[in-house]
Design an enzyme around this catalytic site. Sequence first.
Site, PDB file in Angstrom:
ATOM      1  N   TYR A 125       0.822  -1.104  10.896  1.00 44.84           N
ATOM      2  CA  TYR A 125       0.342  -1.392   9.538  1.00 44.84           C
ATOM      3  C   TYR A 125       1.355  -0.918   8.507  1.00 44.84           C
ATOM      4  CZ  TYR A 125      -2.480  -1.233   5.290  1.00 44.84           C
ATOM      5  OH  TYR A 125      -2.931  -1.402   3.995  1.00 44.84           O
ATOM      6  N   SER A 175       0.866  -1.189   0.000  1.00 43.61           N
ATOM      7  CA  SER A 175       0.000   0.000   0.000  1.00 43.61           C
ATOM      8  C   SER A 175       0.894   1.227   0.000  1.00 43.61           C
ATOM      9  CB  SER A 175      -0.938   0.020   1.217  1.00 43.61           C
ATOM     10  OG  SER A 175      -0.377   0.725   2.295  1.00 43.61           O
TER      11      SER A 175
END
Length: 312
Positions: A184, A159
């Site tokens: 994350y 991402s």
Amino acid sequence: MTLSDQPDDLGFGIDSTATEVLAGIDLSGRFAIVTGGYSGLGLATTRALAAAGARVLVPARRTDVAREAVAGIAGVEVDELDLADLGSVRNFADRVLDAGRPIDILINNAGIMATPLTRVGEGWEAQFATNHLGHYALVNRLWPALTADGGARVVVVASGAGETPRINWDDVHFQNGYDKWAAYSQSKSANILFAAELDRLGRAAGVRALSVNPGYILTPLQRHLSKEEMVGAGWIDENGTALLPEFRAPEQGAATQVWAATSPRLADAGGGYCQACTVAKTFDGPADREAAERLWALSAELTGVDAFGKSE
């Protein structure tokens, strides 16, 4: 898998869909594995690959949910896999290897995001363990099937959160203070570095690897975020409608990972970070190489498996 005889891709970008990317590409006879291929981007990827003729295996922690989601999609199978459980990864890989099918495409799509502090395995932080370590172990255990025919592609879904890779080397499992977004981001950084190092190690065997940023997509990945958080961030309104113009549909988000897995332009390339159906960045500088090698060594130590060196 040789894709050089397939039609070239022209004009694909952020608004392209997975179906458009695969137009004119025949994947008949090809075998693909898509982790998490029963929800969100993964389901859109599974549908597109199957429609192009590929046989697709969907590993899933919730096999009943997965079978319901892919019901009616020809050529799709479901098997059990919990990426946070290295025993489950080993058992799944053993079943695949025992079946004797060479793998042409492996898309490491499954992931979790911004979870409450959760520990799995040997006390590992769950996002790093699931998003990175589980996929690292899976690829290394499946290595004989990835090299069986030569030319396999491994796509690791990262991402934008990891676009400037940062690993908290002194406390990779957040034993001393936990931040869900930092964890994350670290897991997505690991995805990018893993793909770069896997490509370097695997290219002699004909295996190429790329990482992918699918962009902004509302999917079940946001299950751990409250509506209030997403409204406060300006992502959605009170009715759940996406507000940011960057948000795309799952079929558009899946386009880049499908492109990375099948594009004839990438038949002799790899290691890059892709977004909007293009290789946006490469991670081949000295600092990137050092970080990727260090991450590989750490991952091998933690999981006990390394297809290129010492193993359990």
